[in-house]
Scaffold this motif. Sequence first.
Motif, PDB file in Angstrom:
ATOM      1  N   ASN A 270       6.043  12.931   2.185  1.00 11.32           N
ATOM      2  CA  ASN A 270       5.791  13.172   0.765  1.00 11.32           C
ATOM      3  C   ASN A 270       4.295  13.013   0.538  1.00 11.32           C
ATOM      4  OD1 ASN A 270       8.630  13.234   0.006  1.00 11.32           O
ATOM      5  ND2 ASN A 270       8.586  11.040   0.437  1.00 11.32           N
ATOM      6  N   LEU A 271       3.683  14.028  -0.047  1.00 15.87           N
ATOM      7  CA  LEU A 271       2.260  13.936  -0.336  1.00 15.87           C
ATOM      8  C   LEU A 271       2.025  12.807  -1.339  1.00 15.87           C
ATOM      9  CD1 LEU A 271      -0.264  15.624   0.469  1.00 15.87           C
ATOM     10  CD2 LEU A 271      -0.011  16.770  -1.738  1.00 15.87           C
ATOM     11  N   VAL A 272       0.982  12.029  -1.123  1.00 14.68           N
ATOM     12  CA  VAL A 272       0.653  10.971  -2.089  1.00 14.68           C
ATOM     13  C   VAL A 272       0.105  11.631  -3.352  1.00 14.68           C
ATOM     14  CG1 VAL A 272      -0.873   9.029  -2.584  1.00 14.68           C
ATOM     15  CG2 VAL A 272       0.219   9.212  -0.355  1.00 14.68           C
ATOM     16  N   THR A 273       0.835  11.458  -4.450  1.00 15.67           N
ATOM     17  CA  THR A 273       0.354  12.026  -5.717  1.00 15.67           C
ATOM     18  C   THR A 273       0.447  10.961  -6.809  1.00 15.67           C
ATOM     19  OG1 THR A 273       2.596  12.824  -6.110  1.00 15.67           O
ATOM     20  CG2 THR A 273       1.016  14.437  -5.295  1.00 15.67           C
ATOM     21  N   LYS A 274      -0.333  11.212  -7.836  1.00 12.55           N
ATOM     22  CA  LYS A 274      -0.289  10.322  -8.993  1.00 12.55           C
ATOM     23  C   LYS A 274       1.087  10.468  -9.645  1.00 12.55           C
ATOM     24  CE  LYS A 274      -3.038  11.199 -12.646  1.00 12.55           C
ATOM     25  NZ  LYS A 274      -4.287  11.259 -13.431  1.00 12.55           N
TER      26      LYS A 274
ATOM     27  N   ALA B 217      -0.289   4.938  -8.647  1.00 12.59           N
ATOM     28  CA  ALA B 217      -1.286   5.297  -7.633  1.00 12.59           C
ATOM     29  C   ALA B 217      -0.669   5.848  -6.353  1.00 12.59           C
ATOM     30  CB  ALA B 217      -2.153   4.083  -7.311  1.00 12.59           C
ATOM     31  N   GLY B 218       0.649   6.041  -6.351  1.00 14.88           N
ATOM     32  CA  GLY B 218       1.288   6.699  -5.212  1.00 14.88           C
ATOM     33  C   GLY B 218       1.745   5.764  -4.103  1.00 14.88           C
ATOM     34  N   LEU B 219       2.038   4.519  -4.455  1.00 19.47           N
ATOM     35  CA  LEU B 219       2.555   3.562  -3.464  1.00 19.47           C
ATOM     36  C   LEU B 219       3.695   4.180  -2.652  1.00 19.47           C
ATOM     37  CD1 LEU B 219       2.798   0.461  -2.533  1.00 19.47           C
ATOM     38  CD2 LEU B 219       4.661   0.363  -4.186  1.00 19.47           C
ATOM     39  N   GLN B 220       3.666   3.973  -1.325  1.00 14.87           N
ATOM     40  CA  GLN B 220       4.770   4.474  -0.490  1.00 14.87           C
ATOM     41  C   GLN B 220       5.526   3.359   0.227  1.00 14.87           C
ATOM     42  OE1 GLN B 220       2.207   7.290   1.616  1.00 14.87           O
ATOM     43  NE2 GLN B 220       3.619   8.899   1.032  1.00 14.87           N
ATOM     44  N   PHE B 221       4.820   2.262   0.521  1.00 16.91           N
ATOM     45  CA  PHE B 221       5.497   1.164   1.224  1.00 16.91           C
ATOM     46  C   PHE B 221       4.963  -0.168   0.750  1.00 16.91           C
ATOM     47  CE2 PHE B 221       5.927  -2.052   4.488  1.00 16.91           C
ATOM     48  CZ  PHE B 221       7.262  -1.917   4.845  1.00 16.91           C
ATOM     49  N   THR B 222       5.873  -1.105   0.539  1.00 12.97           N
ATOM     50  CA  THR B 222       5.437  -2.463   0.225  1.00 12.97           C
ATOM     51  C   THR B 222       6.414  -3.477   0.806  1.00 12.97           C
ATOM     52  OG1 THR B 222       4.777  -4.007  -1.516  1.00 12.97           O
ATOM     53  CG2 THR B 222       6.525  -2.443  -2.083  1.00 12.97           C
ATOM     54  N   ALA B 223       5.875  -4.563   1.331  1.00 14.02           N
ATOM     55  CA  ALA B 223       6.686  -5.674   1.836  1.00 14.02           C
ATOM     56  C   ALA B 223       6.131  -6.939   1.191  1.00 14.02           C
ATOM     57  CB  ALA B 223       6.602  -5.755   3.354  1.00 14.02           C
ATOM     58  N   ILE B 224       6.984  -7.637   0.467  1.00 20.81           N
ATOM     59  CA  ILE B 224       6.533  -8.824  -0.269  1.00 20.81           C
ATOM     60  C   ILE B 224       7.566  -9.930  -0.102  1.00 20.81           C
ATOM     61  CG2 ILE B 224       5.879  -9.759  -2.543  1.00 20.81           C
ATOM     62  CD1 ILE B 224       5.313  -6.863  -3.439  1.00 20.81           C
ATOM     63  N   ASN B 240      12.674  -0.248  -8.616  1.00 22.00           N
ATOM     64  CA  ASN B 240      12.256   1.131  -8.903  1.00 22.00           C
ATOM     65  C   ASN B 240      12.082   2.009  -7.664  1.00 22.00           C
ATOM     66  OD1 ASN B 240      11.818   1.541 -11.880  1.00 22.00           O
ATOM     67  ND2 ASN B 240      10.674  -0.355 -11.600  1.00 22.00           N
ATOM     68  N   GLN B 241      12.441   1.477  -6.490  1.00 21.17           N
ATOM     69  CA  GLN B 241      12.080   2.190  -5.255  1.00 21.17           C
ATOM     70  C   GLN B 241      12.814   3.521  -5.070  1.00 21.17           C
ATOM     71  OE1 GLN B 241      13.127   0.095  -1.609  1.00 21.17           O
ATOM     72  NE2 GLN B 241      14.494  -1.249  -2.735  1.00 21.17           N
ATOM     73  N   GLU B 242      14.072   3.570  -5.483  1.00 25.73           N
ATOM     74  CA  GLU B 242      14.780   4.844  -5.274  1.00 25.73           C
ATOM     75  C   GLU B 242      14.270   5.915  -6.213  1.00 25.73           C
ATOM     76  OE1 GLU B 242      18.951   3.170  -5.108  1.00 25.73           O
ATOM     77  OE2 GLU B 242      19.073   4.855  -3.683  1.00 25.73           O
ATOM     78  N   LYS B 243      14.035   5.495  -7.456  1.00 25.25           N
ATOM     79  CA  LYS B 243      13.575   6.433  -8.473  1.00 25.25           C
ATOM     80  C   LYS B 243      12.238   7.079  -8.089  1.00 25.25           C
ATOM     81  CE  LYS B 243      12.472   6.560 -13.359  1.00 25.25           C
ATOM     82  NZ  LYS B 243      12.503   5.840 -14.616  1.00 25.25           N
ATOM     83  N   PHE B 244      11.323   6.263  -7.580  1.00 25.51           N
ATOM     84  CA  PHE B 244       9.986   6.793  -7.279  1.00 25.51           C
ATOM     85  C   PHE B 244       9.778   7.077  -5.786  1.00 25.51           C
ATOM     86  CE2 PHE B 244       9.345   4.630 -11.383  1.00 25.51           C
ATOM     87  CZ  PHE B 244       8.773   5.665 -12.108  1.00 25.51           C
ATOM     88  N   ARG B 245      10.821   6.910  -5.011  1.00 25.45           N
ATOM     89  CA  ARG B 245      10.813   7.254  -3.590  1.00 25.45           C
ATOM     90  C   ARG B 245       9.722   6.569  -2.770  1.00 25.45           C
ATOM     91  NH1 ARG B 245      14.828  10.329  -3.399  1.00 25.45           N
ATOM     92  NH2 ARG B 245      14.777  10.765  -1.181  1.00 25.45           N
ATOM     93  N   TYR B 246       9.644   5.271  -2.913  1.00 26.73           N
ATOM     94  CA  TYR B 246       8.852   4.482  -1.966  1.00 26.73           C
ATOM     95  C   TYR B 246       9.797   3.453  -1.386  1.00 26.73           C
ATOM     96  CZ  TYR B 246       8.701   1.227  -5.963  1.00 26.73           C
ATOM     97  OH  TYR B 246       9.045   0.399  -7.001  1.00 26.73           O
ATOM     98  N   VAL B 247       9.347   2.667  -0.413  1.00 27.07           N
ATOM     99  CA  VAL B 247      10.227   1.658   0.186  1.00 27.07           C
ATOM    100  C   VAL B 247       9.671   0.259  -0.065  1.00 27.07           C
ATOM    101  CG1 VAL B 247      11.016   0.665   2.382  1.00 27.07           C
ATOM    102  CG2 VAL B 247      11.271   3.114   1.959  1.00 27.07           C
TER     103      VAL B 247
END
Lengths: 285, 572
Positions: A270-274, B217-224, B240-247
Amino acid sequence: MTKMEDLASPCNPTWCAGCGNFGIWGAFKAAAVQQGWDNLNSVLVAGIGCHGHMINFVRLTSFEGLHGRPIPVATGIKLANNKLNVFVFTGDGDCLGEGGNHFIHACRRNHDLTILLHNNALYSLTTGQASPETPHGTKTKSTPLGNPDEPFSPLALAIASGATFVARGFSGDMAKLTELIIKANEHKGLSVIDILQPCTTFNKDYTYGFFRENTYQLPQDYDPGNKVKAFEKSLEWTEKQIPLGILYQAEKPSYESQITQIKEKPLIENLVTKRDIQDLFKKYS
Amino acid sequence: MNQDILSIKIGGAAGQGIKSAGLMFAKVASRSGFNTFDYTEYPSLIRGGHNSMQIVISKEEIATPIKNVDLLVALNRETLKKYLNCLEKDAGVIFDEATNTDSLEFKAGGNKFPIPLSKLAEEAGNKELFLNTVALGGLTALVNADLTILKELINEEFGDKGETIVNKNYLAAETGYNFAKEHFADKIRNFLVKTDNVSPKIIVNGNDSIAMGAIAAGLQFTAIYPMTPITNLLHILASNQEKFRYVYKQPEDEIAAINMAIGASFAGARSMTATSGGGFCLMTEGYGLAGMTETPLVIIYGMRPGPATGLPTWTEQGDLNFILHAHQGEFPKIVLAAGDPKEAFELTMQAFNLADKYQTPVVVIVDKDICENDQTFSHFDFSGYEINRGKFTTVAQTDYLRYKIEEDGISMRTIPGNGSYLIANTDEHNETGYSNEEGENRKNQMQKRMRKLVTCEKVDMQEPKLFGPNEADLTIVSWGSNKGSILHAMKKFENVNFLYINWISPFPGEKVKQILGKAKKIIDIECNYSGQLADLIRQKTGIEITERLLSFNGRPIYPEDIIEKINKTITG
């Protein structure tokens, strides 16, 4: 297709003559050639120890991280790009001493990683101190009066923690080890191969001769699906009774297969987008 | 009593719903056209112990707790015991009529508002469950707020729990409201009157805003790994991870958290972790790993008082030195510090660009009071933000050198899996990435890495902001959440200005020197024991600040304390 010459890096191995790492290196490269592992589909992660130098000697994309931490780095890589084959090279000190916690939890979560555990039962890069695998009573530089600690079976720990492919190989049997590495990578879920490896410089007990003498291949009719039996086998370590082969294998969904965000394609595709976050504002108004 | 500000304190036992009631009332105020700031105090417990929340309401922007309380809402006897003697004479007190008030001394003789809280709650359905809602109803009446707004919020809050729960809460709010209207009609303060054309506002704390900033800002992965005060950041990102498709991945510890985030970033994902001091102690080796392997990484650092477990649920700014000096050896560190949730939102977004651009870890520092205190803002506008991934390509590179020596210090980055042969190496390495221990190579690679900071200083570093007049009798210098208290205190003075520092590394030494060099008197204000920012300023500029207002009792610095300090310093 991967050819042996594609894997050649300009760096020459820096291991001692006769080091077990040569056998693991050879077996891994043979597996890579057979399976076509290349810079389009594979990544190697290593910890710190003699094993970690490996990344300099194989021309495949790699990350050499911190002592004890290759597993979480590999986990991050796999979650970001689950299309990649992710291989973890780690040692007995790296994986079971410094990184023991990560090993337990990676097994528990059944991440789709292949862990190659270089086990020489010593800390060798720091010139020979006792590791979690050093037998009780052994004299090393850190245990001059004999090791008061008992070693534990990494395979028993792996099975107890939830790993779904648990095997043992020997660096002196490259053909069998190659086969194990391929099967471990084909397995969907956490695979760990405990690789018995002589340290010719510091370990005078676990020699090639010792392992040839005392190991045996699990018989054809051995059922790796039997967890209790596997657990029993993982604790076997007596004269002529050290089992090699796949001790345990189970079909269970891997961690990555349960994450809906990466079902269709890897995160990084997935392209990083705002992103539009107007919806989030609603909750806070 | 300040006529422009309404300060309410709600107190009770942990588990009585202090925070949810307080936040709901802040929303009542915000929807009525007011600005709010709330400050929560609670111990590190789930049940039992005392919790309180102060809600400061003003027509003007408000970003600080204040000492004064106009209206105390006591949900239990302990709250009365704890706060009665701190109240001014004209303060009002809402409490349960059934409370045994023997031996309690009400200074606020005329403004006692006993309401049968538990009785009315019981009538609504449950003595404990609805007690806070009855109190909210009473409070709404006493400041002349709009009951329909409170009911609207109840419906939004409990709607998914079913009509019965909503109706019971309605009843609780109404009976509390009616009781107060009926019994204290002459004491109602005509303050929270809804204005027309209220523009939509949000009430957020730093955890909310950082999560929003990261997502935007387009976060794709986070581990906390959970740790106060950033735990709620984790909750928001996880949900919110499923909605915005990050993990979001929950790691086994903070060591795993940072190493996972580094792995994901190496693979090409925009990646972040967050922690507090104790967790960052575990992360320091990984911090250096990101620096050495030149892997972009955003680290959110929520400060709380240390050392060790310290005061887990209180605030402090004691970790500045630690963050700047964490890790052995040297690598380019970009460290930013936010002063409020909006700035935390903006700096988080910027941190992702800086991390990608300079291929190094970027720390955004917030303190507990930013993480957990809510404030009213207009919807954040980030239309001007553009994703910048720096020198980054996903196209296969031939004869690729991951650590190629470049004048600006930044080498082209690519990712695994596209055919490029790529090595990231924690050992000192040559341009390809192979381990290399030669002296000349080490020198070249070290200089290359450190040049990134020089480039950042020239291209991206922002100058500190000077609030107030250019010339002043007294200059305050500070950072972090003290910003709100200082700006509030400054309203009392015309001849005081304030140098606010939010770029910690690289440090805008020249500008700081220029401003402080001509200051007549300087006060350093910080929530730590030694004045760590003042020491940093001395290190970077040679200017020594001897006047320091330092607080390290886990509580914020109040504007009242600042006013007193300014007065003393000016006359002294």
